[in-house]
Design a protein around this motif. Sequence first.
Motif, PDB file in Angstrom:
ATOM      1  N   ASP A 195      58.884 -10.073 -48.369  1.00 19.88           N
ATOM      2  CA  ASP A 195      58.700  -9.239 -49.532  1.00 19.88           C
ATOM      3  C   ASP A 195      59.539  -8.026 -49.405  1.00 19.88           C
ATOM      4  O   ASP A 195      59.811  -7.225 -48.189  1.00 19.88           O
ATOM      5  CB  ASP A 195      57.337  -8.418 -49.489  1.00 19.88           C
ATOM      6  CG  ASP A 195      56.270  -9.547 -50.167  1.00 19.88           C
ATOM      7  OD1 ASP A 195      56.776 -10.799 -50.380  1.00 19.88           O
ATOM      8  OD2 ASP A 195      55.169  -9.403 -50.474  1.00 19.88           O
ATOM      9  N   GLY A 196      60.286  -7.868 -50.581  1.00 19.66           N
ATOM     10  CA  GLY A 196      61.070  -6.320 -50.450  1.00 19.66           C
ATOM     11  C   GLY A 196      62.097  -6.447 -51.526  1.00 19.66           C
ATOM     12  O   GLY A 196      62.313  -7.329 -52.168  1.00 19.66           O
ATOM     13  N   ASP A 197      62.889  -5.398 -51.498  1.00 25.01           N
ATOM     14  CA  ASP A 197      63.808  -5.160 -52.579  1.00 25.01           C
ATOM     15  C   ASP A 197      65.311  -5.347 -51.880  1.00 25.01           C
ATOM     16  O   ASP A 197      65.279  -5.027 -50.806  1.00 25.01           O
ATOM     17  CB  ASP A 197      64.050  -3.808 -52.892  1.00 25.01           C
ATOM     18  CG  ASP A 197      62.645  -3.354 -53.748  1.00 25.01           C
ATOM     19  OD1 ASP A 197      62.140  -3.985 -54.498  1.00 25.01           O
ATOM     20  OD2 ASP A 197      62.398  -2.006 -53.497  1.00 25.01           O
ATOM     21  N   TYR A 198      65.978  -6.337 -52.578  1.00 24.32           N
ATOM     22  CA  TYR A 198      67.235  -6.655 -52.234  1.00 24.32           C
ATOM     23  C   TYR A 198      68.494  -6.681 -53.022  1.00 24.32           C
ATOM     24  O   TYR A 198      68.346  -6.542 -54.367  1.00 24.32           O
ATOM     25  CB  TYR A 198      67.412  -8.244 -51.914  1.00 24.32           C
ATOM     26  CG  TYR A 198      66.104  -8.470 -50.750  1.00 24.32           C
ATOM     27  CD1 TYR A 198      66.628  -8.508 -49.326  1.00 24.32           C
ATOM     28  CD2 TYR A 198      64.891  -9.037 -51.235  1.00 24.32           C
ATOM     29  CE1 TYR A 198      65.622  -9.118 -48.519  1.00 24.32           C
ATOM     30  CE2 TYR A 198      63.733  -9.340 -50.406  1.00 24.32           C
ATOM     31  CZ  TYR A 198      64.242  -9.195 -49.059  1.00 24.32           C
ATOM     32  OH  TYR A 198      63.254  -9.680 -47.877  1.00 24.32           O
ATOM     33  N   THR A 199      69.626  -6.873 -52.657  1.00 24.29           N
ATOM     34  CA  THR A 199      70.974  -6.712 -53.722  1.00 24.29           C
ATOM     35  C   THR A 199      71.895  -7.494 -52.797  1.00 24.29           C
ATOM     36  O   THR A 199      71.720  -8.097 -51.541  1.00 24.29           O
ATOM     37  CB  THR A 199      71.570  -5.455 -53.767  1.00 24.29           C
ATOM     38  OG1 THR A 199      72.025  -4.710 -52.029  1.00 24.29           O
ATOM     39  CG2 THR A 199      70.716  -4.057 -54.351  1.00 24.29           C
ATOM     40  N   PHE A 215      67.387  -7.719 -56.814  1.00 19.51           N
ATOM     41  CA  PHE A 215      66.020  -8.342 -57.217  1.00 19.51           C
ATOM     42  C   PHE A 215      65.028  -8.057 -56.268  1.00 19.51           C
ATOM     43  O   PHE A 215      65.372  -7.459 -55.028  1.00 19.51           O
ATOM     44  CB  PHE A 215      66.480  -9.825 -56.956  1.00 19.51           C
ATOM     45  CG  PHE A 215      66.544 -10.499 -55.741  1.00 19.51           C
ATOM     46  CD1 PHE A 215      65.933 -11.109 -54.864  1.00 19.51           C
ATOM     47  CD2 PHE A 215      67.945 -10.498 -55.602  1.00 19.51           C
ATOM     48  CE1 PHE A 215      66.370 -11.333 -53.520  1.00 19.51           C
ATOM     49  CE2 PHE A 215      68.656 -11.017 -54.238  1.00 19.51           C
ATOM     50  CZ  PHE A 215      67.535 -11.489 -53.527  1.00 19.51           C
ATOM     51  N   THR A 216      63.732  -8.444 -56.377  1.00 18.05           N
ATOM     52  CA  THR A 216      62.636  -8.281 -55.384  1.00 18.05           C
ATOM     53  C   THR A 216      61.910  -9.313 -55.284  1.00 18.05           C
ATOM     54  O   THR A 216      61.701 -10.104 -56.196  1.00 18.05           O
ATOM     55  CB  THR A 216      61.706  -7.028 -56.213  1.00 18.05           C
ATOM     56  OG1 THR A 216      62.571  -5.885 -56.469  1.00 18.05           O
ATOM     57  CG2 THR A 216      60.435  -6.901 -55.452  1.00 18.05           C
ATOM     58  N   ILE A 217      61.371  -9.469 -54.020  1.00 17.04           N
ATOM     59  CA  ILE A 217      60.311 -10.516 -53.728  1.00 17.04           C
ATOM     60  C   ILE A 217      59.022 -10.152 -53.647  1.00 17.04           C
ATOM     61  O   ILE A 217      58.925  -8.879 -52.670  1.00 17.04           O
ATOM     62  CB  ILE A 217      61.084 -11.408 -52.542  1.00 17.04           C
ATOM     63  CG1 ILE A 217      62.207 -12.139 -52.856  1.00 17.04           C
ATOM     64  CG2 ILE A 217      59.846 -12.350 -52.043  1.00 17.04           C
ATOM     65  CD1 ILE A 217      62.791 -13.082 -51.646  1.00 17.04           C
ATOM     66  N   ASP A 218      58.178 -10.671 -54.330  1.00 20.49           N
ATOM     67  CA  ASP A 218      56.912 -10.034 -54.118  1.00 20.49           C
ATOM     68  C   ASP A 218      55.926 -11.259 -54.204  1.00 20.49           C
ATOM     69  O   ASP A 218      55.500 -11.685 -55.069  1.00 20.49           O
ATOM     70  CB  ASP A 218      56.445  -9.200 -55.178  1.00 20.49           C
ATOM     71  CG  ASP A 218      55.034  -8.331 -55.014  1.00 20.49           C
ATOM     72  OD1 ASP A 218      54.444  -8.689 -54.111  1.00 20.49           O
ATOM     73  OD2 ASP A 218      54.615  -7.569 -55.885  1.00 20.49           O
ATOM     74  N   LYS A 219      55.407 -11.632 -52.870  1.00 12.46           N
ATOM     75  CA  LYS A 219      54.667 -12.681 -52.861  1.00 12.46           C
ATOM     76  C   LYS A 219      52.946 -12.216 -52.707  1.00 12.46           C
ATOM     77  O   LYS A 219      52.198 -13.329 -52.446  1.00 12.46           O
ATOM     78  CB  LYS A 219      54.971 -13.699 -51.446  1.00 12.46           C
ATOM     79  CG  LYS A 219      56.397 -14.106 -51.706  1.00 12.46           C
ATOM     80  CD  LYS A 219      56.725 -14.972 -50.664  1.00 12.46           C
ATOM     81  CE  LYS A 219      56.959 -14.045 -49.166  1.00 12.46           C
ATOM     82  NZ  LYS A 219      57.635 -15.131 -48.022  1.00 12.46           N
ATOM     83  N   THR A 220      52.742 -11.151 -52.784  1.00 11.57           N
ATOM     84  CA  THR A 220      51.271 -10.914 -52.481  1.00 11.57           C
ATOM     85  C   THR A 220      50.756 -10.368 -53.600  1.00 11.57           C
ATOM     86  O   THR A 220      51.405  -9.950 -54.594  1.00 11.57           O
ATOM     87  CB  THR A 220      51.254  -9.702 -51.388  1.00 11.57           C
ATOM     88  OG1 THR A 220      52.019  -8.682 -51.774  1.00 11.57           O
ATOM     89  CG2 THR A 220      51.831 -10.306 -50.045  1.00 11.57           C
TER      90      THR A 220
END
Length: 211
Positions: free
Chosen positions: A178-182, A206-211
Amino acid sequence: IPPSMTPVKTADGKDLFSGSFTYSLKVNDGSNSELNAGLQYVKWEVVDDNGVVKTSEKTVSFENRTLTMSESIPVTINGRGESNDVKIYIEAKDNVGNTITYSSTIGADNLAPRVNVEYSNHSVKNEFYFKANQEITVTIEDLNFDASKSTVDTQVRVPGWAAIGGNKYRMTLSYTSDGDYTFDMASTDLAGNHADIDIPVVLKKFTIDKT
């Protein structure tokens, strides 16, 4: 008979030029006009892997004989725009029939790296949110690929480039936390050609949020 500029080298050590250029030559028939008959002609041929590109010849009458001839050969590579097998053949003959020949194999490249950016997870929510892992695969095709100038800027570990054949190189990046990415990148080949890279908008931030 040197080139008119100092080029970089291809991976196999040949002189590498970018796009069209001028190849200069100078031919001497000794230094004493009384002992040397003078040059009758200088002719040359430039051949790439598509066939003969240019042929030319310069002749001098005996009455106007000269010991030195300097010429510039304009070279434009046709076809696919990149070749490391451009051959230059030069022949010179003096007025008593002595002949000398010279040949050189060089590279000429005016074609920028072709870059393809793909990603595995297309289930984006609200423009830049992903609920699962993301994987980005970058493939570069270039005859004179330069790994040191093909760089990726992002927040995960960046592996090295893997050769996959056909002058293609590949890198895969995994986003599992999970986190913010470029994501951004650039690529320039050994001849100095810069790639025009189409990065999907959804990957730029983009952001990954799996929770």
